[in-house]
Design a protein around this motif. Structure first.
Motif, PDB file in Angstrom:
ATOM      1  N   GLY A   1       3.264  15.442  11.506  1.00 30.48           N
ATOM      2  CA  GLY A   1       2.944  13.731  11.061  1.00 30.48           C
ATOM      3  C   GLY A   1       3.342  13.034  11.782  1.00 30.48           C
ATOM      4  N   LYS A   2       3.246  11.590  11.631  1.00 29.66           N
ATOM      5  CA  LYS A   2       3.821  11.063  12.196  1.00 29.66           C
ATOM      6  C   LYS A   2       3.493  10.240  13.613  1.00 29.66           C
ATOM      7  N   ILE A   3       5.196  11.235  14.644  1.00 30.79           N
ATOM      8  CA  ILE A   3       4.549  11.152  15.691  1.00 30.79           C
ATOM      9  C   ILE A   3       3.749  11.217  16.581  1.00 30.79           C
TER      10      ILE A   3
ATOM     11  N   PHE B   1       7.387  25.019   6.712  1.00 33.27           N
ATOM     12  CA  PHE B   1       8.163  24.312   7.265  1.00 33.27           C
ATOM     13  C   PHE B   1       7.548  22.952   7.495  1.00 33.27           C
ATOM     14  N   ASP B   2       8.037  21.469   5.896  1.00 31.68           N
ATOM     15  CA  ASP B   2       7.331  20.699   6.478  1.00 31.68           C
ATOM     16  C   ASP B   2       8.163  19.614   7.281  1.00 31.68           C
ATOM     17  N   GLU B   3       7.421  19.482   8.291  1.00 32.18           N
ATOM     18  CA  GLU B   3       8.569  18.876   9.574  1.00 32.18           C
ATOM     19  C   GLU B   3       7.791  17.408   9.831  1.00 32.18           C
ATOM     20  N   VAL B   4       6.449  17.089   8.839  1.00 29.67           N
ATOM     21  CA  VAL B   4       6.465  15.209   8.982  1.00 29.67           C
ATOM     22  C   VAL B   4       7.499  15.079   9.319  1.00 29.67           C
ATOM     23  N   MET B   5       8.764  15.026   8.976  1.00 33.88           N
ATOM     24  CA  MET B   5       9.663  13.731   9.329  1.00 33.88           C
ATOM     25  C   MET B   5      10.003  14.355  10.685  1.00 33.88           C
ATOM     26  N   CYS B   6      10.815  15.258  10.533  1.00 40.16           N
ATOM     27  CA  CYS B   6      11.892  15.731  11.854  1.00 40.16           C
ATOM     28  C   CYS B   6      10.781  16.401  12.873  1.00 40.16           C
TER      29      CYS B   6
ATOM     30  N   GLY C   1      14.772  14.210   4.988  1.00 41.93           N
ATOM     31  CA  GLY C   1      14.823  12.808   6.062  1.00 41.93           C
ATOM     32  C   GLY C   1      14.558  12.069   4.393  1.00 41.93           C
ATOM     33  N   ASN C   2      14.159  12.876   3.447  1.00 41.98           N
ATOM     34  CA  ASN C   2      13.721  12.006   2.043  1.00 41.98           C
ATOM     35  C   ASN C   2      15.020  11.635   1.145  1.00 41.98           C
ATOM     36  N   MET C   3      16.137  12.031   1.474  1.00 45.90           N
ATOM     37  CA  MET C   3      17.053  11.825   0.649  1.00 45.90           C
ATOM     38  C   MET C   3      18.141  11.305   1.659  1.00 45.90           C
TER      39      MET C   3
ATOM     40  N   PHE D   1      18.013   6.506   0.226  1.00 40.51           N
ATOM     41  CA  PHE D   1      17.335   8.086   0.036  1.00 40.51           C
ATOM     42  C   PHE D   1      16.379   8.036   1.479  1.00 40.51           C
ATOM     43  N   GLU D   2      16.621   7.403   2.087  1.00 37.90           N
ATOM     44  CA  GLU D   2      15.450   6.816   3.442  1.00 37.90           C
ATOM     45  C   GLU D   2      16.030   7.696   4.703  1.00 37.90           C
ATOM     46  N   SER D   3      15.406   7.822   5.549  1.00 42.57           N
ATOM     47  CA  SER D   3      15.931   8.435   7.359  1.00 42.57           C
ATOM     48  C   SER D   3      15.609   6.504   7.759  1.00 42.57           C
TER      49      SER D   3
ATOM     50  N   ASN E   1      -5.117  13.980   7.923  1.00 42.05           N
ATOM     51  CA  ASN E   1      -5.607  12.150   8.198  1.00 42.05           C
ATOM     52  C   ASN E   1      -3.382  12.116   7.753  1.00 42.05           C
ATOM     53  N   SER E   2      -3.123  12.544   6.627  1.00 39.09           N
ATOM     54  CA  SER E   2      -1.945  11.973   6.613  1.00 39.09           C
ATOM     55  C   SER E   2      -0.772  13.301   6.500  1.00 39.09           C
ATOM     56  N   GLY E   3       0.082  13.228   5.885  1.00 39.53           N
ATOM     57  CA  GLY E   3       1.209  14.288   5.198  1.00 39.53           C
ATOM     58  C   GLY E   3       1.429  14.761   4.442  1.00 39.53           C
ATOM     59  N   THR E   4       0.499  13.905   3.606  1.00 47.53           N
ATOM     60  CA  THR E   4       0.292  14.341   2.242  1.00 47.53           C
ATOM     61  C   THR E   4      -1.016  14.890   1.993  1.00 47.53           C
ATOM     62  N   GLU E   5      -2.039  14.935   2.724  1.00 48.44           N
ATOM     63  CA  GLU E   5      -3.334  15.986   3.047  1.00 48.44           C
ATOM     64  C   GLU E   5      -2.459  17.309   4.210  1.00 48.44           C
TER      65      GLU E   5
ATOM     66  N   ASP F   1       0.472  -1.755  -0.173  1.00 47.87           N
ATOM     67  CA  ASP F   1      -0.161   0.404  -0.235  1.00 47.87           C
ATOM     68  C   ASP F   1       1.159   1.418  -0.285  1.00 47.87           C
ATOM     69  N   SER F   2       2.466   1.725  -0.117  1.00 52.85           N
ATOM     70  CA  SER F   2       2.808   1.940   0.029  1.00 52.85           C
ATOM     71  C   SER F   2       4.310   1.762  -0.617  1.00 52.85           C
ATOM     72  N   PRO F   3       5.365   1.823  -2.423  1.00 51.52           N
ATOM     73  CA  PRO F   3       5.603   1.523  -2.211  1.00 51.52           C
ATOM     74  C   PRO F   3       7.442   1.537  -1.722  1.00 51.52           C
ATOM     75  N   VAL F   4       7.790   2.396  -0.958  1.00 51.12           N
ATOM     76  CA  VAL F   4       8.898   2.027  -0.102  1.00 51.12           C
ATOM     77  C   VAL F   4       8.820   0.805   0.288  1.00 51.12           C
ATOM     78  N   ARG F   5       7.820   0.090   0.878  1.00 50.70           N
ATOM     79  CA  ARG F   5       7.650  -0.981   1.410  1.00 50.70           C
ATOM     80  C   ARG F   5       7.885  -1.882   0.062  1.00 50.70           C
TER      81      ARG F   5
ATOM     82  N   CYS G   1      13.627  16.184  -1.725  1.00 56.51           N
ATOM     83  CA  CYS G   1      12.735  17.077  -0.333  1.00 56.51           C
ATOM     84  C   CYS G   1      10.950  15.804  -1.320  1.00 56.51           C
ATOM     85  N   TYR G   2      11.158  15.374   0.006  1.00 62.12           N
ATOM     86  CA  TYR G   2       9.260  14.337  -0.681  1.00 62.12           C
ATOM     87  C   TYR G   2       8.415  14.928   0.799  1.00 62.12           C
ATOM     88  N   HIS G   3       7.252  15.826   0.131  1.00 62.44           N
ATOM     89  CA  HIS G   3       6.337  16.258   1.536  1.00 62.44           C
ATOM     90  C   HIS G   3       4.837  15.274   0.992  1.00 62.44           C
ATOM     91  N   GLY G   4       4.503  13.941   0.268  1.00 60.89           N
ATOM     92  CA  GLY G   4       3.562  13.477   0.400  1.00 60.89           C
ATOM     93  C   GLY G   4       3.342  13.935  -1.578  1.00 60.89           C
ATOM     94  N   HIS G   5       2.481  12.761  -1.122  1.00 62.74           N
ATOM     95  CA  HIS G   5       2.349  12.798  -3.436  1.00 62.74           C
ATOM     96  C   HIS G   5       1.484  13.630  -4.111  1.00 62.74           C
TER      97      HIS G   5
HETATM   98  P1  KE4 Z   1       2.211  10.661   4.683  1.00 61.55           P
HETATM   99  O1  KE4 Z   1       0.862  11.102   3.496  1.00 61.55           O
HETATM  100  O2  KE4 Z   1       3.329   9.690   3.658  1.00 61.55           O
HETATM  101  O3  KE4 Z   1       1.619  10.395   5.638  1.00 61.55           O
HETATM  102  O4  KE4 Z   1       3.343  11.567   4.615  1.00 61.55           O
HETATM  103  C1  KE4 Z   1       3.840  12.541   3.500  1.00 61.55           C
HETATM  104  C2  KE4 Z   1       5.337  12.929   3.909  1.00 61.55           C
HETATM  105  C3  KE4 Z   1       4.642  14.647   4.075  1.00 61.55           C
HETATM  106  N1  KE4 Z   1       6.224  14.847   4.094  1.00 61.55           N
HETATM  107  C4  KE4 Z   1       7.400  14.413   4.639  1.00 61.55           C
HETATM  108  C5  KE4 Z   1       8.853  15.159   4.914  1.00 61.55           C
HETATM  109  C6  KE4 Z   1       7.548  13.095   4.818  1.00 61.55           C
HETATM  110  O5  KE4 Z   1       9.231  12.494   5.229  1.00 61.55           O
HETATM  111  C7  KE4 Z   1       6.357  12.240   4.359  1.00 61.55           C
HETATM  112  C8  KE4 Z   1       6.435  10.531   4.220  1.00 61.55           C
HETATM  113  N2  KE4 Z   1       7.775  10.489   4.591  1.00 61.55           N
HETATM  114  C9  KE4 Z   1       7.681   8.734   3.709  1.00 61.55           C
HETATM  115  C10 KE4 Z   1       8.995   8.225   4.380  1.00 61.55           C
HETATM  116  N3  KE4 Z   1      10.145   8.492   3.309  1.00 61.55           N
HETATM  117  C11 KE4 Z   1       6.697   7.636   4.265  1.00 61.55           C
HETATM  118  C12 KE4 Z   1       7.042   6.151   4.381  1.00 61.55           C
HETATM  119  C13 KE4 Z   1       6.000   6.316   2.770  1.00 61.55           C
HETATM  120  O6  KE4 Z   1       5.849   6.857   1.706  1.00 61.55           O
HETATM  121  O7  KE4 Z   1       5.467   4.871   3.205  1.00 61.55           O
END
Ligand code: KE4
Length: 431
Positions: A267-269, A239-244, A211-213, A401-403, A116-120, A23-27, A144-148
């Motif tokens: 997000g996350k924590i 500041f996208d602090e979803v990870m940091c 964190g995404n490189m 490319f992950e932390s 509900n998610s970092g992407t949102e 349900d998520s590519p990196v897995r 940098c990755y900020h969701g899809h």
């Molecule tokens: P989610 O939509 O996956 O909850 O959050 C997106 C997101 C936004 N911003 C940052 C800085 C992020 O690191 C993330 C998601 N991180 C990835 C790990 N690189 C989640 C793992 C995955 O995509 O399965």
């Protein structure tokens, strides 16, 4: 040899109904050319797969589990909440209480909305910044990755400072063109772009600790420059602090580096491992969000009672015991210095980069400051290192490319075991 018989069969079955079996590519473990263990349970800093293998876990669900898996307080809170129902679609006291706890850690979030998610969170923050400024163009940084969401799946066009092109099929070109991608940590590139175009830019969105490189800290003056230039041009700094967030420090990167952004995404924590994220910032900006203002944003499960319960329990522990952050950071420091030490003893060129309780081991003979540096790492060496560790019970992120992440549940013995297994992996690489 690691027995993944049942996981491999499960993976084959899953591929019939889930794209790539996940349900998520990196897995999918595509980046390390192998099949993923299918997980049955986790507790503390250990994770268990359906073949009966046990691992010391440094992925921690990609960051959320700073307290360790199945934290007793979070678990008890959820068990107590479930009989009251799983979702109401109506306001609850829990949401206000959680927002106030988040604000105590991140005071720049004067007003916020749970999603509900970092992407949102990042997608919504960008829409609010565009609505607030009346501008369409945004800036993000390569690597940098900020969701899809569409505006953020964009890569550099012909020239770096030209507008973006889609980084995935399905992203319309006329959406991508409003996104500029610049090199992370490149102060000159940013300054010259903003001198020419700053007044056209609605928002600059950045991982203040990338964190995404892999884990790449900001170079001296980079974040300060973003803050100065966005203020000068009335651009919203996100500041996208979803990870940091809660990793770079108890108040995230903005506390560590003493920079106040206009908006923050967490997000996350913050959700304790349940689907919960948040965007927020200055009240003048967030007051634009419907129904207070005209910028539409909504969600059936936003602020869900179970997710807010897990978030509240996690925030309560972090609020009650601030030593959590110090312990996680000290364990990260200990592990990373140990990895560096044994790599040097064996003679394998690596960089270990860490900020707070997030870290990455790069197979590179020079520091990694941006995506080009990360991309130049020896990925074959990474794959071999990863495979050896997994076979010997150490569960790192399956990509260069992950932390990776630390919890307060990681024992000294587990850290020492991890260092010793890394040494053996380096010896295999060296042989
Ligand atoms: P989610 O939509 O996956 O909850 O959050 C997106 C997101 C936004 N911003 C940052 C800085 C992020 O690191 C993330 C998601 N991180 C990835 C790990 N690189 C989640 C793992 C995955 O995509 O399965």
């Amino acid at each position: 040899m690691l027995d993944l018989t049942r996981s491999t069969k499960a993976f084959d079955d899953a591929k019939d109904i889930l794209p790539g079996g996940v349900d998520s590519p990196v897995r999918s473990y595509r980046s390390v050319d192998s099949n993923p263990p299918f997980i049955s349970s986790a507790s503390g800093d250990h994770i268990y797969d359906i073949d009966g293998n046990e691992y010391i876990d440094y992925v921690l669900s990609w960051g959320p589990m700073i307290l360790g898996h199945a934290d007793p307080e979070v678990t008890a809170a959820l068990q107590e909440a479930v009989p009251r129902g799983t979702s109401y679609g109506a306001p609850t006291l829990l949401e206000t209480e959680l927002a106030k706890k988040i604000q105590a850690f991140v005071p720049s979030m004067e007003m916020m909305r749970l999603v509900n998610s970092g992407t949102e969170a990042t997608m919504s923050a960008l829409r609010v910044a565009r609505g607030y400024t009346g501008r369409d163009k945004i800036v993000k940084f390569i690597g940098c990755y900020h969701g899809h969401s569409d505006s953020l799946l964009v890569k550099a066009g012909s020239g770096l400072a030209t507008f973006g092109v889609p980084d995935s099929p399905g992203v319309p070109a006329n959406v991508a063109k409003d996104t500029v991608t610049l090199p992370y940590n490149d102060k000159e590139a940013f300054k010259s772009f903003f001198d020419a175009h700053g007044d056209e830019i609605a928002a600059v969105i950045v991982e203040p600790v990338a964190g995404n490189m892999g884990c790449v800290p900001p170079v001296e003056g980079f974040l300060e420059l973003l803050r100065e230039e966005t203020a000068k041009h009335e651009t919203v700094l996100i500041f996208d602090e979803v990870m940091c967030g809660f990793r770079a420090s108890s108040g995230g990167a903005q506390k560590r580096y003493q920079i106040v952004p206009d908006m923050t995404c967490l997000g996350k924590i913050v959700g304790g491992g349940m689907p919960l994220a948040v965007f927020g910032g200055r009240k003048a900006i967030m007051s634009c969000v419907a129904p207070a203002g005209p910028v539409y944003q909504a969600g059936t499960l936003s602020g869900n009672p179970l997710a807010t319960t897990a978030g509240l329990a996690t925030m309560s522990v972090l609020q009650r015991d601030p030593t959590v952050f110090r312990k996680a950071e000290e364990s990260t420091d200990y592990l990373c210095r140990g990895l560096l030490r044994v790599a040097k003893e064996v003679g394998v060129p690596v960089q270990v980069q860490w900020v707070g309780s997030m870290f990455t081991l790069f197979f590179s003979d020079k520091p990694v400051r941006n995506f080009d540096d990360a991309n130049a790492c020896d990925r074959e060496a990474f794959k071999k290192f990863f495979a050896y560790n997994l076979e010997h019970g150490i569960y790192y992120a399956p990509s260069q490319f992950e932390s990776n992440f630390m919890s307060i549940a990681h024992s000294q013995a587990d850290l020492d075991t991890s260092i010793q297994i890394a040494k053996k992996a380096f010896q295999v690489l060296k042989a």
